[in-house]
Design a protein around this motif. Structure first.
Motif, PDB file in Angstrom:
ATOM      1  N   PHE A 163      39.142 -24.274   9.426  1.00  0.00           N
ATOM      2  CA  PHE A 163      37.856 -23.952   8.822  1.00  0.00           C
ATOM      3  C   PHE A 163      37.527 -24.900   7.669  1.00  0.00           C
ATOM      4  CE2 PHE A 163      38.824 -19.913  10.863  1.00  0.00           C
ATOM      5  CZ  PHE A 163      37.570 -19.496  11.307  1.00  0.00           C
ATOM      6  N   THR A 164      36.242 -25.135   7.483  1.00  0.00           N
ATOM      7  CA  THR A 164      35.783 -25.854   6.301  1.00  0.00           C
ATOM      8  C   THR A 164      35.634 -24.857   5.166  1.00  0.00           C
ATOM      9  OG1 THR A 164      33.418 -25.469   6.737  1.00  0.00           O
ATOM     10  CG2 THR A 164      34.438 -27.408   7.764  1.00  0.00           C
ATOM     11  N   ASP A 165      35.221 -25.349   4.009  1.00  0.00           N
ATOM     12  CA  ASP A 165      34.896 -24.455   2.899  1.00  0.00           C
ATOM     13  C   ASP A 165      33.695 -23.600   3.292  1.00  0.00           C
ATOM     14  OD1 ASP A 165      36.911 -25.621   1.433  1.00  0.00           O
ATOM     15  OD2 ASP A 165      35.571 -27.028   0.412  1.00  0.00           O
ATOM     16  N   SER A 166      33.552 -22.468   2.636  1.00  0.00           N
ATOM     17  CA  SER A 166      32.432 -21.567   2.920  1.00  0.00           C
ATOM     18  C   SER A 166      31.137 -22.119   2.339  1.00  0.00           C
ATOM     19  CB  SER A 166      32.722 -20.186   2.328  1.00  0.00           C
ATOM     20  OG  SER A 166      31.574 -19.367   2.411  1.00  0.00           O
ATOM     21  N   TYR A 167      30.033 -21.890   3.043  1.00  0.00           N
ATOM     22  CA  TYR A 167      28.726 -22.304   2.537  1.00  0.00           C
ATOM     23  C   TYR A 167      27.750 -21.132   2.384  1.00  0.00           C
ATOM     24  CZ  TYR A 167      27.580 -22.222   7.549  1.00  0.00           C
ATOM     25  OH  TYR A 167      27.423 -21.841   8.867  1.00  0.00           O
ATOM     26  N   ALA A 168      28.160 -19.943   2.840  1.00  0.00           N
ATOM     27  CA  ALA A 168      27.295 -18.760   2.699  1.00  0.00           C
ATOM     28  C   ALA A 168      28.125 -17.496   2.880  1.00  0.00           C
ATOM     29  CB  ALA A 168      26.164 -18.781   3.723  1.00  0.00           C
ATOM     30  N   THR A 169      27.636 -16.403   2.306  1.00  0.00           N
ATOM     31  CA  THR A 169      28.285 -15.101   2.466  1.00  0.00           C
ATOM     32  C   THR A 169      27.558 -14.314   3.536  1.00  0.00           C
ATOM     33  OG1 THR A 169      28.976 -15.029   0.156  1.00  0.00           O
ATOM     34  CG2 THR A 169      28.922 -12.934   1.338  1.00  0.00           C
ATOM     35  N   GLY A 170      28.314 -13.848   4.522  1.00  0.00           N
ATOM     36  CA  GLY A 170      27.728 -13.055   5.600  1.00  0.00           C
ATOM     37  C   GLY A 170      27.996 -11.569   5.386  1.00  0.00           C
ATOM     38  N   VAL A 171      26.984 -10.778   5.639  1.00  0.00           N
ATOM     39  CA  VAL A 171      27.102  -9.323   5.532  1.00  0.00           C
ATOM     40  C   VAL A 171      26.811  -8.724   6.896  1.00  0.00           C
ATOM     41  CG1 VAL A 171      26.145  -7.231   4.499  1.00  0.00           C
ATOM     42  CG2 VAL A 171      26.414  -9.295   3.101  1.00  0.00           C
ATOM     43  N   LEU A 259      21.368   1.054   9.012  1.00  0.00           N
ATOM     44  CA  LEU A 259      22.010   2.063   8.171  1.00  0.00           C
ATOM     45  C   LEU A 259      22.212   1.529   6.753  1.00  0.00           C
ATOM     46  CD1 LEU A 259      24.829   3.594  10.445  1.00  0.00           C
ATOM     47  CD2 LEU A 259      22.578   4.570   9.901  1.00  0.00           C
ATOM     48  N   PRO A 260      22.111   2.392   5.751  1.00  0.00           N
ATOM     49  CA  PRO A 260      22.358   1.949   4.365  1.00  0.00           C
ATOM     50  C   PRO A 260      23.807   1.479   4.194  1.00  0.00           C
ATOM     51  CG  PRO A 260      21.294   4.112   4.434  1.00  0.00           C
ATOM     52  CD  PRO A 260      21.726   3.814   5.829  1.00  0.00           C
ATOM     53  N   GLY A 261      23.982   0.464   3.377  1.00  0.00           N
ATOM     54  CA  GLY A 261      25.327  -0.033   3.091  1.00  0.00           C
ATOM     55  C   GLY A 261      25.741  -1.171   3.997  1.00  0.00           C
ATOM     56  N   ASN A 262      26.739  -1.895   3.560  1.00  0.00           N
ATOM     57  CA  ASN A 262      27.284  -3.013   4.329  1.00  0.00           C
ATOM     58  C   ASN A 262      28.508  -2.566   5.103  1.00  0.00           C
ATOM     59  OD1 ASN A 262      25.338  -4.604   3.053  1.00  0.00           O
ATOM     60  ND2 ASN A 262      26.768  -5.298   1.474  1.00  0.00           N
ATOM     61  N   TRP A 263      28.567  -2.961   6.368  1.00  0.00           N
ATOM     62  CA  TRP A 263      29.737  -2.610   7.164  1.00  0.00           C
ATOM     63  C   TRP A 263      30.931  -3.469   6.746  1.00  0.00           C
ATOM     64  CZ3 TRP A 263      32.444  -4.873  11.508  1.00  0.00           C
ATOM     65  CH2 TRP A 263      33.305  -3.973  12.148  1.00  0.00           C
ATOM     66  N   VAL A 264      30.673  -4.753   6.507  1.00  0.00           N
ATOM     67  CA  VAL A 264      31.713  -5.664   6.012  1.00  0.00           C
ATOM     68  C   VAL A 264      31.048  -6.908   5.444  1.00  0.00           C
ATOM     69  CG1 VAL A 264      32.068  -6.991   8.132  1.00  0.00           C
ATOM     70  CG2 VAL A 264      33.981  -6.663   6.576  1.00  0.00           C
ATOM     71  N   GLU A 265      31.725  -7.577   4.513  1.00  0.00           N
ATOM     72  CA  GLU A 265      31.256  -8.853   3.980  1.00  0.00           C
ATOM     73  C   GLU A 265      32.289  -9.928   4.301  1.00  0.00           C
ATOM     74  OE1 GLU A 265      30.090  -9.010  -0.080  1.00  0.00           O
ATOM     75  OE2 GLU A 265      28.852  -7.206   0.018  1.00  0.00           O
ATOM     76  N   GLU A 266      31.810 -11.128   4.629  1.00  0.00           N
ATOM     77  CA  GLU A 266      32.711 -12.224   4.977  1.00  0.00           C
ATOM     78  C   GLU A 266      32.049 -13.562   4.675  1.00  0.00           C
ATOM     79  OE1 GLU A 266      33.574 -11.275   8.998  1.00  0.00           O
ATOM     80  OE2 GLU A 266      31.476 -11.267   9.596  1.00  0.00           O
ATOM     81  N   GLN A 267      32.833 -14.634   4.820  1.00  0.00           N
ATOM     82  CA  GLN A 267      32.354 -15.967   4.467  1.00  0.00           C
ATOM     83  C   GLN A 267      32.049 -16.801   5.710  1.00  0.00           C
ATOM     84  OE1 GLN A 267      31.754 -16.865   1.204  1.00  0.00           O
ATOM     85  NE2 GLN A 267      32.241 -14.708   0.876  1.00  0.00           N
ATOM     86  N   TYR A 268      30.870 -17.427   5.716  1.00  0.00           N
ATOM     87  CA  TYR A 268      30.503 -18.331   6.804  1.00  0.00           C
ATOM     88  C   TYR A 268      31.095 -19.719   6.545  1.00  0.00           C
ATOM     89  CZ  TYR A 268      27.006 -15.039   8.610  1.00  0.00           C
ATOM     90  OH  TYR A 268      26.367 -13.962   9.142  1.00  0.00           O
ATOM     91  N   CYS A 269      31.662 -20.298   7.590  1.00  0.00           N
ATOM     92  CA  CYS A 269      32.254 -21.639   7.501  1.00  0.00           C
ATOM     93  C   CYS A 269      31.943 -22.401   8.786  1.00  0.00           C
ATOM     94  CB  CYS A 269      33.781 -21.557   7.362  1.00  0.00           C
ATOM     95  SG  CYS A 269      34.382 -20.455   6.074  1.00  0.00           S
ATOM     96  N   ALA A 270      32.177 -23.701   8.765  1.00  0.00           N
ATOM     97  CA  ALA A 270      32.190 -24.493   9.990  1.00  0.00           C
ATOM     98  C   ALA A 270      33.641 -24.586  10.442  1.00  0.00           C
ATOM     99  CB  ALA A 270      31.610 -25.882   9.738  1.00  0.00           C
ATOM    100  N   ALA A 271      33.856 -25.013  11.683  1.00  0.00           N
ATOM    101  CA  ALA A 271      35.228 -25.120  12.188  1.00  0.00           C
ATOM    102  C   ALA A 271      35.391 -26.392  13.005  1.00  0.00           C
ATOM    103  CB  ALA A 271      35.581 -23.907  13.042  1.00  0.00           C
ATOM    104  N   VAL A 272      36.570 -27.004  12.880  1.00  0.00           N
ATOM    105  CA  VAL A 272      36.938 -28.165  13.691  1.00  0.00           C
ATOM    106  C   VAL A 272      38.242 -27.832  14.413  1.00  0.00           C
ATOM    107  CG1 VAL A 272      35.822 -29.766  12.089  1.00  0.00           C
ATOM    108  CG2 VAL A 272      38.266 -29.268  11.833  1.00  0.00           C
TER     109      VAL A 272
END
Length: 307
Positions: A163-171, A259-272
């Motif tokens: 993975f590369t470094d993260s560039y955005a937070t995914g919810v 639905l109210p609330g976040n099910w999970v939060e994670e980081q978006y990355c690119a992959a090689v």
């Protein structure tokens, strides 16, 4: 400069030596002086030439360093950066109505970020659209250089790609039908739809001991749109998907809600491909430059409002 100083010092000693020998007669002294002058001019000329060559070499080295900011790396096809994706994940990647961004035929956050990275690396971006899990396999099988597809980091994926470094937070959130009795607390009792190969599927289908709901409670679909259609047809009770596309689907389909609330939060990355450190480092360098100068934030803001 040191070389010239050393030569001049040596010449001074030679001149002094010749002057000492010249006490026997004027002609000898004159001849020695003439010879010393000739040696001096020749040596200074050689030293000057050497210094010039050293300067030129230094400038060339500097140019090479500047040109090599991203290190040495190779791509599958010379001059191109081939990106695999699943272009049914708005607003990160979508098939465009026309030519798309920079003539790629696609548009979205990942498309513009990948295009900016390719520009920095001096490459032409080529986008190959396929199913999500196939896009990940394309990187592993070296038919694509990099994957950008709203791809979030997971330990399981980290075993097969880098993975590369993260560039955005995914919810990730949960879509249900209006008036549904589904809640975040009783999801494990319902039938859930996800996109095949996503972390939504991986996490939800895991065992209850690991925080999942078990494979019996999760159905995998080729893409988010198909999962949402299954929800509208009452084939499933809920859809787990990233927040940005969830909002798009809800806005486009009456009778759905999140639905109210976040099910999970994670980081978006690119992959090689795993072990392709040179390309990973080059992309990371370019990506972090785009983050630092605000380009990534501008691209995300273009597609996702701050609300």
């Amino acid at each position: 400069m040191k070389k010239i100083a050393t030569l001049l010092a040596a010449l001074m000693l030679m001149t002094a030596a010749f002057s000492g020998c010249g006490d026997a007669g004027t002609s000898s002294s004159s001849a020695a002086g003439s010879e010393s002058s000739a040696v001096s001019e020749s040596s200074v000329s050689e030293a000057s030439s050497a210094a010039s060559e050293s300067s030129s070499s230094s400038e060339a080295s500097s140019e090479e360093t500047a040109a090599g900011d991203y290190g040495e790396f190779t791509t599958i096809e010379e001059g191109k950066l081939i990106m695999s994706t699943n272009a049914q994940f708005p607003p990160y990647e979508m098939v465009a109505d026309g030519e798309g961004f920079n003539g790629t035929g696609f548009e979205g956050i990942d498309v513009e970020i990948a295009s900016a990275i390719a520009d920095k690396l001096g490459l032409e971006l080529q986008i190959d659209d396929m199913e999500f899990d196939s896009a990940l396999l394309a990187v592993q099988n070296n038919t694509a250089d990099v994957m950008l597809a709203g791809l979030s980091y997971s330990e399981e994926r980290d075993e097969v790609v880098d993975f590369t470094d993260s560039y955005a937070t995914g919810v990730q959130v949960v879509i249900v039908k209006d008036g549904s009795d589904v809640t975040m607390d009783n999801l494990g009792e319902k039938m859930i739809g996800t996109q095949r190969g996503t972390t939504g599927y991986i996490y939800a289908s895991d065992t209850p001991e690991n925080g999942g709901y078990g494979e019996d409670h999760v159905l995998a679909y080729d893409n988010g749109a198909t999962a949402v259609q299954a929800l509208m047809n009452d084939q499933i009770d809920a859809v787990i998907i990233d927040e940005a596309p969830a909002k798009e689907f809800v806005a486009a389909n009456e009778g759905l809600t999140i639905l109210p609330g976040n099910w999970v939060e994670e980081q978006y990355c690119a992959a090689v491909d795993e072990g392709n450190t040179a390309l990973q480092n080059a992309i990371n360098t370019a990506l972090n430059e785009l983050i630092d100068d605000g380009t990534v934030d501008e691209i995300i803001a273009k597609y996702i409002s701050a609300e």
